[in-house]
Design a protein around this motif. Structure first.
Motif, PDB file in Angstrom:
ATOM      1  N   HIS A   1       0.843  -1.186  -0.082  1.00 42.58           N
ATOM      2  CA  HIS A   1       0.064   0.072  -0.076  1.00 42.58           C
ATOM      3  C   HIS A   1       0.989   1.214  -0.161  1.00 42.58           C
ATOM      4  N   GLN A   2       0.429   2.438  -0.608  1.00 43.54           N
ATOM      5  CA  GLN A   2       1.235   3.652  -0.750  1.00 43.54           C
ATOM      6  C   GLN A   2       0.098   4.687  -0.118  1.00 43.54           C
ATOM      7  N   PHE A   3       0.621   5.669   0.719  1.00 46.28           N
ATOM      8  CA  PHE A   3      -0.378   6.392   1.419  1.00 46.28           C
ATOM      9  C   PHE A   3      -0.170   7.805   0.680  1.00 46.28           C
ATOM     10  N   PRO A   4      -1.028   8.679   0.976  1.00 45.65           N
ATOM     11  CA  PRO A   4      -1.018  10.192   0.170  1.00 45.65           C
ATOM     12  C   PRO A   4       0.413  10.735   0.425  1.00 45.65           C
ATOM     13  N   ASN A   5       1.014  10.416   1.628  1.00 49.98           N
ATOM     14  CA  ASN A   5       2.275  11.300   2.003  1.00 49.98           C
ATOM     15  C   ASN A   5       3.407  10.294   1.231  1.00 49.98           C
ATOM     16  N   TYR A   6       3.084   9.497   0.441  1.00 50.75           N
ATOM     17  CA  TYR A   6       4.179   8.616  -0.203  1.00 50.75           C
ATOM     18  C   TYR A   6       4.741   7.436   0.541  1.00 50.75           C
ATOM     19  N   SER A   7       4.633   7.670   1.980  1.00 47.16           N
ATOM     20  CA  SER A   7       4.992   6.439   2.515  1.00 47.16           C
ATOM     21  C   SER A   7       4.269   4.945   2.215  1.00 47.16           C
ATOM     22  N   SER A   8       5.038   3.748   2.581  1.00 44.29           N
ATOM     23  CA  SER A   8       4.350   2.573   1.941  1.00 44.29           C
ATOM     24  C   SER A   8       4.526   1.559   2.939  1.00 44.29           C
ATOM     25  N   GLU A   9       3.568   0.431   3.085  1.00 50.63           N
ATOM     26  CA  GLU A   9       3.619  -0.593   3.751  1.00 50.63           C
ATOM     27  C   GLU A   9       3.765  -1.987   2.712  1.00 50.63           C
ATOM     28  N   LEU A  10       4.536  -3.089   3.173  1.00 46.45           N
ATOM     29  CA  LEU A  10       4.549  -4.179   2.617  1.00 46.45           C
ATOM     30  C   LEU A  10       3.739  -5.236   3.605  1.00 46.45           C
ATOM     31  N   ASN A  11       2.963  -5.832   3.059  1.00 42.69           N
ATOM     32  CA  ASN A  11       2.245  -6.907   4.047  1.00 42.69           C
ATOM     33  C   ASN A  11       2.636  -8.199   3.391  1.00 42.69           C
ATOM     34  N   VAL A  12       2.934  -9.297   4.217  1.00 44.23           N
ATOM     35  CA  VAL A  12       3.137 -10.696   3.831  1.00 44.23           C
ATOM     36  C   VAL A  12       1.771 -11.487   4.617  1.00 44.23           C
ATOM     37  N   ASN A  13       1.293 -12.240   4.057  1.00 42.80           N
ATOM     38  CA  ASN A  13       0.311 -13.183   4.656  1.00 42.80           C
ATOM     39  C   ASN A  13       0.837 -14.710   4.668  1.00 42.80           C
ATOM     40  N   ALA A  14       0.341 -15.235   5.547  1.00 43.79           N
ATOM     41  CA  ALA A  14       0.442 -16.850   5.494  1.00 43.79           C
ATOM     42  C   ALA A  14       2.012 -17.008   5.367  1.00 43.79           C
ATOM     43  N   LEU A  15       2.864 -16.430   6.290  1.00 40.93           N
ATOM     44  CA  LEU A  15       4.204 -16.523   6.127  1.00 40.93           C
ATOM     45  C   LEU A  15       4.672 -17.852   5.945  1.00 40.93           C
ATOM     46  N   LEU A  16       5.945 -18.116   5.270  1.00 39.39           N
ATOM     47  CA  LEU A  16       6.402 -19.386   5.052  1.00 39.39           C
ATOM     48  C   LEU A  16       8.037 -19.154   5.689  1.00 39.39           C
ATOM     49  N   LEU A  17       8.694 -20.339   6.033  1.00 41.08           N
ATOM     50  CA  LEU A  17       9.910 -20.206   6.400  1.00 41.08           C
ATOM     51  C   LEU A  17      10.916 -19.543   5.304  1.00 41.08           C
ATOM     52  N   GLY A  18      10.480 -19.929   4.209  1.00 43.60           N
ATOM     53  CA  GLY A  18      11.233 -19.088   3.020  1.00 43.60           C
ATOM     54  C   GLY A  18      11.151 -17.735   2.869  1.00 43.60           C
ATOM     55  N   ASP A  19      10.116 -17.023   3.587  1.00 34.03           N
ATOM     56  CA  ASP A  19       9.991 -15.659   3.501  1.00 34.03           C
ATOM     57  C   ASP A  19      11.063 -14.978   4.354  1.00 34.03           C
ATOM     58  N   SER A  20      11.940 -15.695   4.877  1.00 34.27           N
ATOM     59  CA  SER A  20      12.899 -15.093   5.912  1.00 34.27           C
ATOM     60  C   SER A  20      14.087 -14.377   5.089  1.00 34.27           C
ATOM     61  N   ALA A  21      14.125 -13.429   5.157  1.00 35.05           N
ATOM     62  CA  ALA A  21      14.771 -12.587   4.346  1.00 35.05           C
ATOM     63  C   ALA A  21      15.016 -11.018   4.776  1.00 35.05           C
ATOM     64  N   LEU A  22      15.882 -10.265   4.043  1.00 34.70           N
ATOM     65  CA  LEU A  22      16.022  -8.777   4.389  1.00 34.70           C
ATOM     66  C   LEU A  22      15.177  -8.234   3.400  1.00 34.70           C
ATOM     67  N   TYR A  23      14.230  -7.232   3.872  1.00 40.04           N
ATOM     68  CA  TYR A  23      13.398  -6.559   3.113  1.00 40.04           C
ATOM     69  C   TYR A  23      13.778  -5.216   2.758  1.00 40.04           C
ATOM     70  N   LEU A  24      14.089  -4.963   1.543  1.00 38.89           N
ATOM     71  CA  LEU A  24      14.644  -3.434   1.309  1.00 38.89           C
ATOM     72  C   LEU A  24      13.506  -2.449   0.720  1.00 38.89           C
ATOM     73  N   CYS A  25      13.486  -1.483   1.280  1.00 33.52           N
ATOM     74  CA  CYS A  25      12.652  -0.389   0.455  1.00 33.52           C
ATOM     75  C   CYS A  25      13.433   0.634  -0.308  1.00 33.52           C
ATOM     76  N   ALA A  26      13.152   1.098  -1.289  1.00 34.17           N
ATOM     77  CA  ALA A  26      14.014   2.081  -2.225  1.00 34.17           C
ATOM     78  C   ALA A  26      12.763   3.354  -2.954  1.00 34.17           C
TER      79      ALA A  26
END
Lengths: 111, 116
Positions: A67-92
């Motif tokens: 999601h991106q908000f009117p002030n340009y900030s953003s969220e990343l959502n991950v549902n039903a997490l799997l072990l393989g989702d373990s990682a570094l999540y980078l925003c640019a």
């Protein structure tokens, strides 16, 4: 001038749970992109938001949403997490007059 | 499709020796190119970038890179390596820079070890 800021820095979740990561873009930037960096790999493009809409998407399942908000900030959502989702999540963030800047990332561990 | 290759998965050099990390890209237009460094448990740190102009680019920590269009290469160099340079190095190209569709395509990385 603050660069790209991300929160939280580190978090641990249980398999099957949901997680939300947050990103504030560099001042003056209107485009936010998210990347996943699994251990031992280069970052992979997840998706990009511009004008509060998903503009383009990489090869990631629908469990990954954002999601991106009117002030340009953003969220990343991950549902039903799997072990393989373990990682570094980078925003640019970026804009038409400037190049891409990365945040420090959020380290997600799924147990 | 755009891509970045880093032929060397792992390189070991002695402290004080020179270093060259190879990077080749596939991109139709004039590329925007980056080199990033990542220490264990850390985020990405930008070493240098090339957008246009002088093909020899100076970066932080004594690193430089040379853009060679004819070879589609952007190799990273340092004349004398320090033990603190041990890290993972990523070459990257920006797809459609300065548009609303820009995204970064990363190479697989080269792991650098430094022998005292």
């Amino acid at each position: 001038d603050a660069g790209v800021t991300q929160s939280p820095t580190h978090l641990i979740k249980t398999r099957g749970q949901q997680v939300t990561l947050r990103c504030s873009p560099k001042s003056g930037h209107d485009t936010v992109s998210w990347y996943q960096q699994a251990l031992g790999q280069g970052p992979q493009f997840i998706f990009q938001y511009y004008e509060e809409e998903e503009r383009q998407r990489g090869n990631f399942p629908d469990r990954f949403s954002g999601h991106q908000f009117p002030n340009y900030s953003s969220e990343l959502n991950v549902n039903a997490l799997l072990l393989g989702d373990s990682a570094l999540y980078l925003c640019a963030s970026s804009t038409l007059r400037d190049t891409i800047y990365f945040g420090e990332g959020s380290w997600l561990t799924v147990v | 499709a755009q891509s970045v290759t880093q032929p060397d998965i792992h390189i070991t050099v002695s402290e004080g020796a020179s270093l060259e990390l190879r990077c080749n890209y596939s991109y139709g237009a004039t590329p925007y190119l980056f080199w990033y460094v990542q220490s264990p448990g850390q985020g990405l740190q930008l070493l240098l970038k090339y957008f246009s102009g002088d093909t020899l680019v100076q970066g932080i920590k004594g690193f430089e890179a040379e853009f060679k269009r004819s070879q589609s290469s952007f190799n990273l160099r340092k004349p004398s390596v320090h033990w603190s340079d041990a890290a993972e190095y990523f070459c990257a190209v920006v797809h459609e820079p300065k548009t609303s569709y820009d995204k970064v395509i990363f190479g697989p990385g080269t792991s650098l070890s430094v022998i005292p």
